[in-house]
Scaffold this motif. Structure first.
Motif, PDB file in Angstrom:
ATOM      1  N   TYR A  77      11.354  22.884  15.382  1.00 46.28           N
ATOM      2  CA  TYR A  77      10.828  23.288  14.079  1.00 46.28           C
ATOM      3  C   TYR A  77       9.314  23.404  14.146  1.00 46.28           C
ATOM      4  CZ  TYR A  77      15.321  22.844  11.847  1.00 46.28           C
ATOM      5  OH  TYR A  77      16.631  23.037  11.501  1.00 46.28           O
ATOM      6  N   GLY A  78       8.735  23.923  13.103  1.00 45.73           N
ATOM      7  CA  GLY A  78       7.288  24.025  13.000  1.00 45.73           C
ATOM      8  C   GLY A  78       6.798  25.431  12.723  1.00 45.73           C
ATOM      9  N   MET A  79       7.500  26.444  13.236  1.00 46.90           N
ATOM     10  CA  MET A  79       7.028  27.813  13.048  1.00 46.90           C
ATOM     11  C   MET A  79       6.908  28.140  11.559  1.00 46.90           C
ATOM     12  SD  MET A  79       5.850  30.473  14.606  1.00 46.90           S
ATOM     13  CE  MET A  79       6.316  30.271  16.320  1.00 46.90           C
ATOM     14  N   ASN A  80       7.941  27.849  10.795  1.00 44.37           N
ATOM     15  CA  ASN A  80       7.895  28.114   9.353  1.00 44.37           C
ATOM     16  C   ASN A  80       7.178  26.998   8.596  1.00 44.37           C
ATOM     17  OD1 ASN A  80       9.404  30.558   9.566  1.00 44.37           O
ATOM     18  ND2 ASN A  80      11.265  29.337   9.747  1.00 44.37           N
ATOM     19  N   GLY A 132      17.330  24.477  14.939  1.00 45.16           N
ATOM     20  CA  GLY A 132      16.042  25.099  14.671  1.00 45.16           C
ATOM     21  C   GLY A 132      16.139  26.181  13.613  1.00 45.16           C
ATOM     22  N   ASP A 133      15.143  27.052  13.624  1.00 45.02           N
ATOM     23  CA  ASP A 133      15.040  28.124  12.633  1.00 45.02           C
ATOM     24  C   ASP A 133      15.608  29.428  13.196  1.00 45.02           C
ATOM     25  OD1 ASP A 133      13.000  28.977  14.371  1.00 45.02           O
ATOM     26  OD2 ASP A 133      11.472  27.924  13.220  1.00 45.02           O
ATOM     27  N   GLY A 144      12.418  20.235   6.665  1.00 47.93           N
ATOM     28  CA  GLY A 144      12.945  19.713   5.404  1.00 47.93           C
ATOM     29  C   GLY A 144      14.280  20.335   5.038  1.00 47.93           C
ATOM     30  N   GLY A 145      14.443  21.614   5.329  1.00 46.33           N
ATOM     31  CA  GLY A 145      15.714  22.286   5.067  1.00 46.33           C
ATOM     32  C   GLY A 145      16.840  21.690   5.890  1.00 46.33           C
ATOM     33  N   ASN A 203      12.178  12.161   8.413  1.00 42.68           N
ATOM     34  CA  ASN A 203      13.446  12.124   7.699  1.00 42.68           C
ATOM     35  C   ASN A 203      14.577  12.642   8.594  1.00 42.68           C
ATOM     36  OD1 ASN A 203      15.200  11.691   5.559  1.00 42.68           O
ATOM     37  ND2 ASN A 203      14.643  13.587   4.505  1.00 42.68           N
ATOM     38  N   VAL A 204      14.340  13.739   9.313  1.00 44.44           N
ATOM     39  CA  VAL A 204      15.344  14.289  10.225  1.00 44.44           C
ATOM     40  C   VAL A 204      15.697  13.255  11.295  1.00 44.44           C
ATOM     41  CG1 VAL A 204      15.704  15.993  12.074  1.00 44.44           C
ATOM     42  CG2 VAL A 204      14.782  16.735   9.864  1.00 44.44           C
TER      43      VAL A 204
END
Length: 192
Positions: A70-73, A9-10, A48-49, A94-95
């Motif tokens: 993911y999703g927050m950013n 995650g972020d 994407g990162g 893609n992930v």
């Protein structure tokens, strides 16, 4: 058979709070002595990162299970629009495709969390709309994309958004608006 759990995650993952709770739970309750966990949180990251660094980062650990959050950013801290959803869906597809090609057997597609109704504050991108309410709507839209993708890929789905939002509503009723469920900055939850 050892299980290797990659927690991805972020910056919310990078805090090493919920990832430690997950590891502790797995080790304490599983009865399997060879469960290994590794967190792959990266501050400011989007789906994407991670898609760009995935193969390089997980190659040495070779996880059998991955949890995604993911999703927050990805939501851009702004009201939802179709281009945000389309970008997020493409990156998450893609992930998932790359993880499956890498041989990860089990993927838990976790939705983004929520933002705190008090501490998220006022954001210019929301104009006169309540910023927390608006961004929680954006995050709910991204959650719905995650749920759809998990079903398409026959993987597991975790509704982190609803769990956090529901807990926040209940906690603030009892403990007051100053009780931060989603963090004092509005989106990095603490240990509670």
């Amino acid at each position: 058979n050892s299980s290797r759990v990659g927690i991805v995650g972020d910056s919310i993952t990078e805090q090493k709070l919920y990832s430690k709770f997950m590891e502790c739970y797995l080790l304490a309750s599983n009865g399997t002595p060879d469960v290994k966990c590794f967190q792959y949180g990266w501050s400011g990251e989007t789906a994407g990162g991670f898609a760009g660094r995935l193969e390089n980062d997980i190659a040495g650990f070779n996880p059998t299970i991955i949890t995604l959050c993911y999703g927050m950013n990805d939501g851009g801290y702004q009201p939802y629009k179709d281009s945000i959803g389309q970008g997020y869906e493409g990156n998450m597809r893609n992930v998932l495709k790359k993880l499956e090609a890498f041989g990860v057997k089990t993927i838990v597609v976790g939705s983004p969390g929520a933002v705190d109704t008090k501490f998220f504050g006022t954001r210019p991108s929301f104009g006169t709309q309540n910023s927390a309410e608006g961004y929680n709507n954006t995050l709910a839209q991204l959650r719905d994309i995650d749920k759809k993708l998990a079903a398409e890929h026959k993987q597991l789905f975790a509704d982190v958004h609803a769990a956090m939002h529901d807990a926040m509503v209940k906690a603030k009723k009892v403990l007051g608006e100053d009780y931060d469920v989603c963090g004092r900055d509005g989106f990095h939850p603490g240990a509670n």
